[in-house]
Design a protein around this motif. Structure first.
Motif, PDB file in Angstrom:
ATOM      1  N   GLU A   1       0.855  -1.183   0.000  1.00 23.70           N
ATOM      2  CA  GLU A   1       0.000   0.000   0.000  1.00 23.70           C
ATOM      3  C   GLU A   1       0.891   1.232   0.000  1.00 23.70           C
ATOM      4  O   GLU A   1       1.772   1.365   0.842  1.00 23.70           O
ATOM      5  CB  GLU A   1      -0.918   0.007   1.216  1.00 23.70           C
ATOM      6  CG  GLU A   1      -1.897   1.153   1.189  1.00 23.70           C
ATOM      7  CD  GLU A   1      -2.912   1.130   2.315  1.00 23.70           C
ATOM      8  OE1 GLU A   1      -3.437   2.215   2.624  1.00 23.70           O
ATOM      9  OE2 GLU A   1      -3.192   0.051   2.881  1.00 23.70           O
ATOM     10  N   VAL A   2       0.655   2.136  -0.959  1.00 16.61           N
ATOM     11  CA  VAL A   2       1.487   3.334  -1.058  1.00 16.61           C
ATOM     12  C   VAL A   2       0.776   4.601  -0.600  1.00 16.61           C
ATOM     13  O   VAL A   2       1.426   5.559  -0.190  1.00 16.61           O
ATOM     14  CB  VAL A   2       2.075   3.528  -2.477  1.00 16.61           C
ATOM     15  CG1 VAL A   2       3.055   2.409  -2.800  1.00 16.61           C
ATOM     16  CG2 VAL A   2       1.004   3.620  -3.534  1.00 16.61           C
ATOM     17  N   ARG A   3      -0.548   4.617  -0.685  1.00 15.02           N
ATOM     18  CA  ARG A   3      -1.292   5.771  -0.151  1.00 15.02           C
ATOM     19  C   ARG A   3      -2.780   5.468  -0.190  1.00 15.02           C
ATOM     20  O   ARG A   3      -3.224   4.480  -0.754  1.00 15.02           O
ATOM     21  CB  ARG A   3      -0.942   7.058  -0.877  1.00 15.02           C
ATOM     22  CG  ARG A   3      -1.385   7.190  -2.289  1.00 15.02           C
ATOM     23  CD  ARG A   3      -0.917   8.544  -2.876  1.00 15.02           C
ATOM     24  NE  ARG A   3      -1.139   8.569  -4.292  1.00 15.02           N
ATOM     25  CZ  ARG A   3      -0.311   8.108  -5.211  1.00 15.02           C
ATOM     26  NH1 ARG A   3       0.835   7.582  -4.847  1.00 15.02           N
ATOM     27  NH2 ARG A   3      -0.601   8.175  -6.488  1.00 15.02           N
ATOM     28  N   ARG A   4      -3.522   6.411   0.389  1.00 11.25           N
ATOM     29  CA  ARG A   4      -4.983   6.329   0.386  1.00 11.25           C
ATOM     30  C   ARG A   4      -5.531   7.605  -0.226  1.00 11.25           C
ATOM     31  O   ARG A   4      -4.948   8.670  -0.063  1.00 11.25           O
ATOM     32  CB  ARG A   4      -5.511   6.150   1.811  1.00 11.25           C
ATOM     33  CG  ARG A   4      -5.050   4.847   2.413  1.00 11.25           C
ATOM     34  CD  ARG A   4      -5.506   4.686   3.830  1.00 11.25           C
ATOM     35  NE  ARG A   4      -4.957   3.437   4.373  1.00 11.25           N
ATOM     36  CZ  ARG A   4      -5.359   2.900   5.489  1.00 11.25           C
ATOM     37  NH1 ARG A   4      -6.294   3.485   6.223  1.00 11.25           N
ATOM     38  NH2 ARG A   4      -4.828   1.773   5.896  1.00 11.25           N
ATOM     39  N   TRP A   5      -6.642   7.468  -0.906  1.00 15.43           N
ATOM     40  CA  TRP A   5      -7.303   8.618  -1.520  1.00 15.43           C
ATOM     41  C   TRP A   5      -8.802   8.392  -1.398  1.00 15.43           C
ATOM     42  O   TRP A   5      -9.322   7.400  -1.905  1.00 15.43           O
ATOM     43  CB  TRP A   5      -6.886   8.760  -2.969  1.00 15.43           C
ATOM     44  CG  TRP A   5      -7.516   9.901  -3.686  1.00 15.43           C
ATOM     45  CD1 TRP A   5      -7.277  11.229  -3.503  1.00 15.43           C
ATOM     46  CD2 TRP A   5      -8.506   9.824  -4.716  1.00 15.43           C
ATOM     47  NE1 TRP A   5      -8.044  11.977  -4.353  1.00 15.43           N
ATOM     48  CE2 TRP A   5      -8.816  11.145  -5.101  1.00 15.43           C
ATOM     49  CE3 TRP A   5      -9.157   8.768  -5.343  1.00 15.43           C
ATOM     50  CZ2 TRP A   5      -9.746  11.435  -6.092  1.00 15.43           C
ATOM     51  CZ3 TRP A   5     -10.083   9.056  -6.323  1.00 15.43           C
ATOM     52  CH2 TRP A   5     -10.363  10.379  -6.689  1.00 15.43           C
TER      53      TRP A   5
ATOM     54  N   ARG B   1      -7.695   2.604  -1.817  1.00 16.33           N
ATOM     55  CA  ARG B   1      -6.331   2.272  -1.435  1.00 16.33           C
ATOM     56  C   ARG B   1      -5.517   2.119  -2.707  1.00 16.33           C
ATOM     57  O   ARG B   1      -5.927   1.425  -3.639  1.00 16.33           O
ATOM     58  CB  ARG B   1      -6.279   0.950  -0.646  1.00 16.33           C
ATOM     59  CG  ARG B   1      -7.204   0.898   0.558  1.00 16.33           C
ATOM     60  CD  ARG B   1      -6.663   1.731   1.715  1.00 16.33           C
ATOM     61  NE  ARG B   1      -7.566   1.760   2.839  1.00 16.33           N
ATOM     62  CZ  ARG B   1      -7.522   0.922   3.865  1.00 16.33           C
ATOM     63  NH1 ARG B   1      -6.629  -0.036   3.906  1.00 16.33           N
ATOM     64  NH2 ARG B   1      -8.392   1.044   4.848  1.00 16.33           N
TER      65      ARG B   1
ATOM     66  N   ARG C   1       1.041  -0.809  -4.958  1.00 12.14           N
ATOM     67  CA  ARG C   1       2.030  -1.089  -5.994  1.00 12.14           C
ATOM     68  C   ARG C   1       2.217  -2.598  -5.991  1.00 12.14           C
ATOM     69  O   ARG C   1       2.471  -3.198  -4.962  1.00 12.14           O
ATOM     70  CB  ARG C   1       3.344  -0.365  -5.732  1.00 12.14           C
ATOM     71  CG  ARG C   1       4.279  -0.506  -6.931  1.00 12.14           C
ATOM     72  CD  ARG C   1       5.364   0.535  -7.008  1.00 12.14           C
ATOM     73  NE  ARG C   1       4.960   1.920  -6.934  1.00 12.14           N
ATOM     74  CZ  ARG C   1       4.524   2.665  -7.961  1.00 12.14           C
ATOM     75  NH1 ARG C   1       4.375   2.135  -9.153  1.00 12.14           N
ATOM     76  NH2 ARG C   1       4.238   3.939  -7.790  1.00 12.14           N
TER      77      ARG C   1
ATOM     78  N   CYS D   1      -5.500   0.148  -7.852  1.00 13.25           N
ATOM     79  CA  CYS D   1      -6.345   0.788  -6.839  1.00 13.25           C
ATOM     80  C   CYS D   1      -7.429  -0.181  -6.401  1.00 13.25           C
ATOM     81  O   CYS D   1      -8.028  -0.880  -7.229  1.00 13.25           O
ATOM     82  CB  CYS D   1      -6.988   2.049  -7.390  1.00 13.25           C
ATOM     83  SG  CYS D   1      -5.787   3.336  -7.776  1.00 13.25           S
TER      84      CYS D   1
END
Length: 126
Positions: free
Chosen positions: A88-92, A96, A99, A107
């Motif tokens: 997991e590289v980030r949340r938006w 989630r 990569r 995503c």
């Protein structure tokens, strides 16, 4: 137990090239290109790949393709994919961004398609 399915193919392009990319892909695939109301970063290519949402996404990053997996349980699906080797590289918003082991973006998004389509096409995971 949760369900998920590959739902979306996004063609990510720089914001200043989104219109040109949409015109190209629309003509190349023989489909219309239309802005997504309320989501200005997306230009839809409906019918490009039956069963998949296909769109141009304007980004402030390098051009690439990325996939979305929609699910009825974002936390469980993210955990399943992380156990398979994704990071997991980030949340938006409620999504989630992962990569994959090959370096691709993926995503995990909340359920957004027609419930009947999701029911018919989703896989069930323990």
């Amino acid at each position: 137990m949760h369900r998920s399915r590959l739902s979306t193919l996004l063609i990510d392009v720089s914001s200043d090239r989104a219109s040109d990319a949409a015109a190209f892909w629309s003509a190349a695939l023989g489909v219309s290109a239309s802005p997504v109301p309320g989501e200005e970063q997306f230009i839809s290519l409906p019918g490009a790949f039956p069963g998949l949402v296909t769109a141009i996404q304007a980004v402030d990053d390098e051009p690439r393709y990325h996939l979305d997996i929609e699910t009825d349980d974002v936390v469980a699906e993210t955990a399943r994919l992380v156990a398979l080797g994704a990071v997991e590289v980030r949340r938006w918003l409620g999504c989630r961004i992962l990569r994959t082991p090959g370096g691709h973006l993926l995503c995990v998004i909340p359920l957004h398609s027609d419930p009947d389509v999701f029911q018919r096409l989703a896989r069930v995971w323990d």
